[in-house]
Write an enzyme that holds these catalytic residues in place. Structure first.
Site: not given
Length: 740
Positions: A227, A333-334, A78, A132, A74, A134, A36-37, A394
């Site tokens: 993240h 994810d980014n 996903r 996660k 995110c 989300h 994540d991130d 991001k």
């Protein structure tokens, strides 16, 4: 069609047994790990100094993709990852926190886009999700659901993780399958979410291989790392002390050189200039350098800790003897996050409310960074270092937001150590998995016609590093930022929030020759730019991008909650037996008047929390201690306390806090007992959009604490009959207009 026969008796009948679906012979197990991130330059195998030997090992045994792209955020990534479709087309333009009222902006994934888990389960796989999610609308995450957008509602047999977009790593709000659970240990007992998730992954795989060794599985492991909050055990934090004192300029240059050496960027690739607002490290005051370095230390510690536990999962596959026949996909994810702001941030709720944490406050919390008392995020300079050699972050559609690391490892078919430069996008992951296992996305499912798959399988790249890409076009959009890649060219427009889209300046890059988007050819090739802009508009129309919307998610959520959501109600009665109410379903006390009445039965000496909402970033709590009533409102780390002016008598009592809004983001709070004033009014400032990440609970302050003024948890020893909350109608601004 059956082959049996039902006669009058079993002697003249022929039995038959329905056959469950079976995947093709030899179909591999599949594990998808989502970081994540984590920016393009943040892993060791992509040039970073951060030690990620387990992830580097996957790259050594598999393939690194250097032209892999995602969406800038995110939830959209996903949604695309799990469906193989573009994110606007399935309804996830932004985050799952709100429905913006338009087809491409529902904050949910339409059931007309089956997930890879749904298809694989139909094919005969077992499916497991961890970490996660989300992807469920936040106002649908309470104990009453609906559950159709929870993991078990979208094709997974088992789930363990968190539904929100952010989680405290020491105090997560956990969900197991379709119900909420408490963490198995406390931070004092060594708990950390990453370790817990990997423990569960190992348990799921062990259960599966013990009972159904010949049946394949799909495991989706979506880490909270990296993240914010960047949190890690103390031993990992200590390892990094002083490691980043040289600053982001030096680290970025080293990563850039290492990337060329590793072959993940072409020789001659330019290192993008500093993003707007990023100062040379040497020009920062000493105190700002100290905070920034400590925030980056915590990120690196978190990543190394995550890698160590991923290594445990991989070692378990080796122990089972299944590693060779397991397709493993590792991605982010980014790009690295700009949400820490210019100075860095020790309170993530401040960012969501549009505020900057003052440097003095960050400096005062220096020794808390990385631990359970702090939700830290690094400043812009370190985010750009995470995206080396790229520009922006991001949320943006420049490369720093959308070019991400991707590692694919499958020893049974892929020779290790290769680098692949074909253009691909996150919508290509699901088609790749389907290709590998020999399955197809159905044309209809559950009686619903399915959207076509927009992605292309990447399997053709496994054996041939030089094969041309099979992709021709891919659009991007987020917060009004726009871009399109077409046959090696990229047009991109950065959008200033609140300005006219007609004023945005489009840039043009030939990515085959300009990896880091440093040489703008818009003036030299207006013909190409004009063609690409036209392509963007047609792709945007095709995939439900419109209307363009540059509001942040908190603004959109506030509008939705006031205009369409059940959260418009102003009167609530809560009972102590209820489970935790998640943040997306709690009464909207933000920047408005409210009254909280707790009806309790008190004995002499009873104490504890009556109601708590939020966490260390912000929240509020009503509690009894020392025989008196107390209320604390934690506004982004600024703590306002109201204390009762007399001892509480035993018996049946109504214990109240009354907050009266006196202006934008401010008001006065006072206590009452049985309707009679029990304190003076105390002025305080209030949250604009979000008060805290964690939800509301009665009778204790579990998980990340709102206040430090009582012992952990501080359960109420008396009896709570009910708690009533009444919200005022003095809602400010545009939201007030919707109420009217």
């Amino acid at each position: 069609m059956t082959t049996g026969h039902v006669g009058r008796t079993y002697q003249d009948s022929t039995p038959w047994w329905p056959q469950p679906p079976r995947p093709r012979e030899g179909a591999p197990d599949v594990i998808v790990v989502v970081l994540d991130d984590v920016g393009f330059g943040s892993l060791g195998c992509y040039g970073s100094e951060i030690a990620t030997p387990a992830m580097d090992g996957l790259a050594r045994d598999g393939l690194r993709y250097t032209n892999f792209h995602v969406t800038p955020l995110c939830s959209p990534t996903r949604a695309s990852l799990l469906t193989g479709r573009n994110h606007h087309a399935v309804g996830m333009s932004l985050l799952s926190n709100a429905d913006s009222g338009f087809p491409g902006k529902r904050g949910t994934v339409t059931h007309r886009a089956a997930t890879i888990a749904e298809v694989l389960r139909d094919t005969g796989y077992n499916t497991y999700a961890l970490g996660k999610w989300h992807l469920a609308p936040m106002d649908q995450t309470s104990a009453i659901g609906p559950y159709d957008q929870w993991p078990l509602g979208r094709g997974f047999d088992r789930y363990y993780g968190f539904l929100e977009g952010i989680s405290d790593q020491f105090h997560p709000e956990l969900v197991q399958d379709n119900h909420r659970v408490e963490p198995p240990r406390t931070p004092e007992e060594g708990y950390h979410l990453t370790e817990d998730l990997v423990d569960r992954a190992i348990a799921y795989v062990s259960d599966h291989k013990s009972v159904g060794p010949d049946k394949p599985y799909f495991l989706y492991l979506a880490m909270g790392a990296g993240h914010a909050p960047h949190q890690a055990p103390e031993e990992y934090l200590r390892r990094h002390r002083g490691r980043y004192d040289e600053g982001w300029d030096v680290i970025r240059e080293r990563r850039h050189a290492r990337q060329i050496e590793l072959g993940v960027i072409p020789p001659g690739t330019a290192l993008a200039p500093r993003n707007d607002g990023v100062l040379p490290w040497a020009e920062l005051p000493a105190g700002e350098r100290a905070v920034a370095a400590r925030l980056q230390e915590s990120f690196a510690a978190m990543m190394e800790h995550t890698d160590a536990h991923l290594a445990r999962l991989l070692a378990h596959l080796d122990r089972l003897g299944t590693r060779r026949d397991t397709l493993i996909v590792l991605m982010s994810d980014n790009g690295a996050s700009q949400e820490g702001g210019r100075l860095g941030n020790t309170n993530s709720i401040a960012y969501e409310n549009g505020d900057e944490v003052p440097h003095a406050d960050n400096l005062a919390r220096l020794d808390e960074i990385g631990g359970p008392r702090c939700h830290g995020n690094y400043p812009w300079g370190w985010a750009q270092a995470g995206n080396t050699p790229l520009k922006r972050y991001k949320q943006n559609t420049h490369a720093g937001g959308v070019r991400a690391p991707l590692v694919v490892c499958w020893p049974a078919e892929i020779a290790g150590g290769g680098v692949r430069s074909q253009f691909h996008h996150v919508i290509d992951v699901t088609p790749t998995i389907l290709d590998v296992i020999g399955a197809e996305m159905p044309e209809t499912r559950g009686g619903l016609p399915q959207l076509p798959v927009h992605g292309t399988s990447m399997r053709y790249t496994f054996a041939d590093p030089a094969v041309p890409t099979r992709r021709t076009t891919q659009y991007f959009e987020m917060y009004g930022h726009r871009a399109i890649w077409h046959e090696g060219w990229k047009a991109v427009a950065y959008h200033e929030r609140g300005t006219s889209y007609d004023d945005d300046r489009w840039e043009l890059y030939h990515l085959d020759d300009d990896f880091s988007e440093c040489h703008d050819l818009a003036a030299e090739r207006p013909d190409v730019l004009h063609e690409l802009i036209g392509h963007w508009w047609s792709e945007a129309d095709r995939y439900e991008v419109f209307p363009l919307d540059d509001r942040n998610f908190a603004e959109r959520a506030a509008m939705y909650h006031s205009a369409a959501s059940p959260r418009r109600r102003r009167n609530f009665t809560l009972y102590p037996e209820m489970s935790r109410i998640p943040g997306g379903v709690t009464p909207l006390i933000y920047d408005r008047s409210y009254t909280i009445d707790a009806e309790v039965r008190l004995r002499d000496g009873d104490e504890g929390v009556l109601l708590s909402q939020g966490d260390v970033n912000g929240g509020h709590v009503l509690y009894v201690a020392g025989g008196r009533l107390h209320y604390e409102y934690n506004h982004q780390g600024i703590r306002y306390r109201v204390h009762g002016d007399r001892p509480l008598p035993a018996g049946d009592r109504t214990l109240s806090v009354l907050f009266r809004r006196t202006g934008d983001g401010k008001g006065v709070a006072a206590l009452a007992v049985d309707g009679r004033p029990a304190s003076e009014e105390r002025p305080l400032t209030t949250a604009r959009y979000l008060i805290g990440w964690q939800g509301l609970v009665l009778g204790r302050d579990a998980l990340s604490p709102v206040s430090w003024d009582y012992p952990p948890g501080f359960p109420f020893t008396g009896t709570i009959e009910r708690v009533r909350i009444e919200l005022g109608d003095d809602v400010p601004g545009a939201v007030h207009e919707v109420f009217d």
